[in-house]
Design a protein around this motif. Structure first.
Motif, PDB file in Angstrom:
ATOM      1  N   LEU A  69       0.841  -1.203   0.000  1.00  0.00           N
ATOM      2  CA  LEU A  69       0.000   0.000   0.000  1.00  0.00           C
ATOM      3  C   LEU A  69       0.873   1.248   0.000  1.00  0.00           C
ATOM      4  O   LEU A  69       0.638   2.180  -0.772  1.00  0.00           O
ATOM      5  CB  LEU A  69      -0.924  -0.010   1.227  1.00  0.00           C
ATOM      6  N   GLN A  70       1.889   1.252   0.843  1.00  0.00           N
ATOM      7  CA  GLN A  70       2.770   2.415   0.917  1.00  0.00           C
ATOM      8  C   GLN A  70       3.501   2.638  -0.401  1.00  0.00           C
ATOM      9  O   GLN A  70       3.593   3.765  -0.888  1.00  0.00           O
ATOM     10  CB  GLN A  70       3.775   2.245   2.051  1.00  0.00           C
ATOM     11  N   ILE A  71       4.001   1.579  -0.976  1.00  0.00           N
ATOM     12  CA  ILE A  71       4.734   1.686  -2.242  1.00  0.00           C
ATOM     13  C   ILE A  71       3.809   2.183  -3.357  1.00  0.00           C
ATOM     14  O   ILE A  71       4.173   3.063  -4.142  1.00  0.00           O
ATOM     15  CB  ILE A  71       5.371   0.335  -2.610  1.00  0.00           C
ATOM     16  N   GLU A  72       2.603   1.611  -3.436  1.00  0.00           N
ATOM     17  CA  GLU A  72       1.666   2.000  -4.491  1.00  0.00           C
ATOM     18  C   GLU A  72       1.211   3.441  -4.317  1.00  0.00           C
ATOM     19  O   GLU A  72       1.094   4.181  -5.300  1.00  0.00           O
ATOM     20  CB  GLU A  72       0.479   1.048  -4.514  1.00  0.00           C
ATOM     21  N   ILE A  77       1.897   9.175  -6.302  1.00  0.00           N
ATOM     22  CA  ILE A  77       2.362  10.547  -6.054  1.00  0.00           C
ATOM     23  C   ILE A  77       3.554  10.866  -6.945  1.00  0.00           C
ATOM     24  O   ILE A  77       3.619  11.939  -7.558  1.00  0.00           O
ATOM     25  CB  ILE A  77       2.701  10.735  -4.559  1.00  0.00           C
ATOM     26  N   GLU A  78       4.487   9.939  -7.031  1.00  0.00           N
ATOM     27  CA  GLU A  78       5.678  10.122  -7.859  1.00  0.00           C
ATOM     28  C   GLU A  78       5.306  10.303  -9.335  1.00  0.00           C
ATOM     29  O   GLU A  78       5.968  11.051 -10.063  1.00  0.00           O
ATOM     30  CB  GLU A  78       6.585   8.907  -7.696  1.00  0.00           C
ATOM     31  N   ILE A  86      -2.766  10.173  -2.365  1.00  0.00           N
ATOM     32  CA  ILE A  86      -3.160  10.487  -0.987  1.00  0.00           C
ATOM     33  C   ILE A  86      -4.526   9.872  -0.685  1.00  0.00           C
ATOM     34  O   ILE A  86      -4.726   9.252   0.369  1.00  0.00           O
ATOM     35  CB  ILE A  86      -3.183  12.017  -0.762  1.00  0.00           C
ATOM     36  N   ALA A  87      -5.481  10.026  -1.604  1.00  0.00           N
ATOM     37  CA  ALA A  87      -6.828   9.483  -1.387  1.00  0.00           C
ATOM     38  C   ALA A  87      -6.793   7.966  -1.261  1.00  0.00           C
ATOM     39  O   ALA A  87      -7.429   7.390  -0.377  1.00  0.00           O
ATOM     40  CB  ALA A  87      -7.751   9.896  -2.531  1.00  0.00           C
TER      41      ALA A  87
END
Length: 112
Positions: A69-72, A77-78, A86-87
């Motif tokens: 989840l964090q990576i995706e 964002i990247e 963010i959503a």
């Protein structure tokens, strides 16, 4: 250790099969949300230690994918999709916490 290994292998394969049928991002969100619901339910039950190791530590530990989840979220964002990243991250986290609460509530009907 065997309980954690068997649960972990089963959880990882289950996550892979579910995510394979859904898009990458939605598959991750789905398993995290469903895993939170199941986890909330299971923590409310008086489970034998080996069952806890099998289901909570092993299966749900491998089934849920908060590192993915964090990576995706970061990748979105990247890629310039700031609002979507963010959503996606925020909604998955909030929904997962809510589902854990629902799981605890449902389990309270089964606990005497």
């Amino acid at each position: 250790m065997i309980y954690v290994m068997v649960g972990g292998a089963t959880g990882a394969v289950t996550r892979w099969l579910l995510a394979k049928g859904l898009s990458s991002f939605w598959g991750t969100a789905f398993v995290n949300i469903v895993g939170s619901l199941i986890g909330g339910f299971l923590i409310r039950l008086s489970l034998h230690e080996q069952v806890q190791l099998l289901l909570l530590t092993g299966f749900l530990g491998a089934f849920t994918t908060f590192s993915s989840l964090q990576i995706e979220g970061f990748k979105l964002i990247e890629d310039g999709k700031f609002a979507k990243g963010i959503a996606y991250t925020f909604l998955t986290l909030i929904t997962s916490i809510g589902m854990a609460g629902i799981g605890v509530g449902v389990a309270s009907f089964f606990v005497v």
